[in-house]
Design an enzyme around this catalytic site. Structure first.
Site, PDB file in Angstrom:
ATOM      1  N   ASP A 103      -5.183   5.984  -6.524  1.00 40.20           N
ATOM      2  CA  ASP A 103      -5.919   7.215  -7.238  1.00 40.20           C
ATOM      3  C   ASP A 103      -7.325   7.047  -6.865  1.00 40.20           C
ATOM      4  OD1 ASP A 103      -3.404   7.413  -8.766  1.00 40.20           O
ATOM      5  OD2 ASP A 103      -4.154   6.160 -10.443  1.00 40.20           O
TER       6      ASP A 103
HETATM    7  N1  URA Z   1      -0.855   2.614 -10.152  1.00 46.66           N
HETATM    8  C1  URA Z   1      -1.837   3.437 -10.642  1.00 46.66           C
HETATM    9  O1  URA Z   1      -1.759   3.782 -12.014  1.00 46.66           O
HETATM   10  N2  URA Z   1      -2.976   3.799  -9.780  1.00 46.66           N
HETATM   11  C2  URA Z   1      -3.008   3.428  -8.559  1.00 46.66           C
HETATM   12  O2  URA Z   1      -3.966   3.891  -7.723  1.00 46.66           O
HETATM   13  C3  URA Z   1      -1.965   2.408  -8.059  1.00 46.66           C
HETATM   14  C4  URA Z   1      -1.263   2.030  -8.852  1.00 46.66           C
END
Ligand code: URA
Length: 229
Positions: A103
Site C-alpha cells: 500500500d
Molecule cells: N497488507 C496490507 O494491508 N497492506 C500492505 O501493504 C501489505 C499487506
C-alpha cells in the site's frame, strides 16, 4: 552479443540511441573505449562502462527496494509518485515490475524484476511464499486477537477464514505477522477483523529476501534470483 543490442537490453535506450552512445565514445569494455556499435562482446560476467560508470551485464534484473511511505506500486500511479521513480532510468527502461504490491503508506521490502518466471513464482498463491510484516497497532494486543489471527479470520470477500502462519506480539503495540497469501490490504483487514487497527505497516521479509538494516528508505540494491523455488 552485438554491443548495440547489449546496451539496449540493459536499458540504455533505443537502438539508435545506443548506437549514438557508442559512436560518441561514451562506452568502454574491459577498460577500452569502443567506437564500433557493431562490435561483438562476450556478455557473460561482462563489466562495461557508460560515461565512466561501471555496469554489470545482467540477463535479468532483480532489485530490492526499501519502499518509503508515500509511494504507489503502480506503473500508472493515481495519487502519489510511483516507486519506479526511485530507480535509475536504465532499470526503468528495462520494464521492471513490482513483485506484488505494498500500500501507499506501507514501508519496507519490495522486490522488482523483469524476469516473468520469477514474478510468477513469487506471486503465485500455490508457492506459499512467506511474507513477514511488522504492524504497529492502535490497541494493546490481546491473546484473543493473536489466537484469532492464528486460527483464521473471515474477510468480507471470502467466506473461508484466512489464517496467519504466525502472529507474535513483539510488545503491546507491535505485531509480527507472517502470511503466505497476498490479498488486497490483507494485514490491515485481518487485524481489523481480529478487533484491532493497523497504524503503521512495514514488510521485513519476503521468501528468501530480508531487508538489510543498512538499506535506508528509498534506497535499492541488486539481489540474486532465488533459485530454490
Ligand atoms: N497488507 C496490507 O494491508 N497492506 C500492505 O501493504 C501489505 C499487506
Amino acid at each position: 552479443m552485438n554491443l548495440t543490442k547489449l546496451l539496449q537490453s540493459q536499458g540504455f535506450g533505443t537502438r539508435r540511441e545506443c548506437r549514438a552512445l557508442v559512436m560518441s565514445g561514451r562506452v568502454g569494455v574491459a577498460g577500452e573505449e569502443i567506437l564500433n556499435p557493431d562490435a561483438e562482446v562476450a556478455e557473460h560476467d561482462l563489466i562495461f562502462t557508460v560515461d565512466g560508470k561501471d555496469w554489470r551485464y545482467r540477463e535479468k534484473a532483480y532489485v530490492m527496494l526499501h519502499k518509503p511511505s508515500g509511494y504507489e506500486c503502480s506503473q500508472k500511479p493515481k495519487h502519489y509518485p510511483s516507486v519506479l521513480g526511485l530507480l535509475p532510468t536504465q532499470l526503468r527502461n528495462r520494464g521492471l515490475q513490482t513483485v506484488g504490491r505494498l500500500d501507499e503508506d506501507t514501508t519496507g521490502l519490495l522486490l522488482l524484476t523483469d524476469d516473468g518466471q520469477f514474478l510468477h513464482v513469487y506471486t503465485s498463491p500455490r508457492k506459499s511464499i512467506e511474507k513477514v510484516y511488522r504492524a504497529t497497532v492502535k490497541h494493546p494486543l490481546s491473546e484473543e486477537q493473536l489466537n484469532a489471527l492464528r486460527k483464521g479470520v473471515v474477510l468480507h470477500d471470502d467466506p473461508e477464514p484466512v489464517a496467519a502462519q504466525s502472529a507474535v506480539a513483539r510488545d503491546a503495540h507491535t505485531l509480527e505477522l507472517t502470511l503466505t497469501g497476498g490479498k488486497y490490504h490483507q494485514v490491515k483487514r485481518m487485524v481489523a477483523a481480529a478487533g484491532n487497527r493497523v497504524e503503521a505497516l512495514h514488510r521485513e521479509r519476503m521468501g528468501a529476501y530480508s531487508l538489510p538494516d543498512d538499506l535506508a528508505p528509498g534506497e535499492w540494491c541488486y539481489v540474486e534470483p532465488d533459485t530454490a523455488r
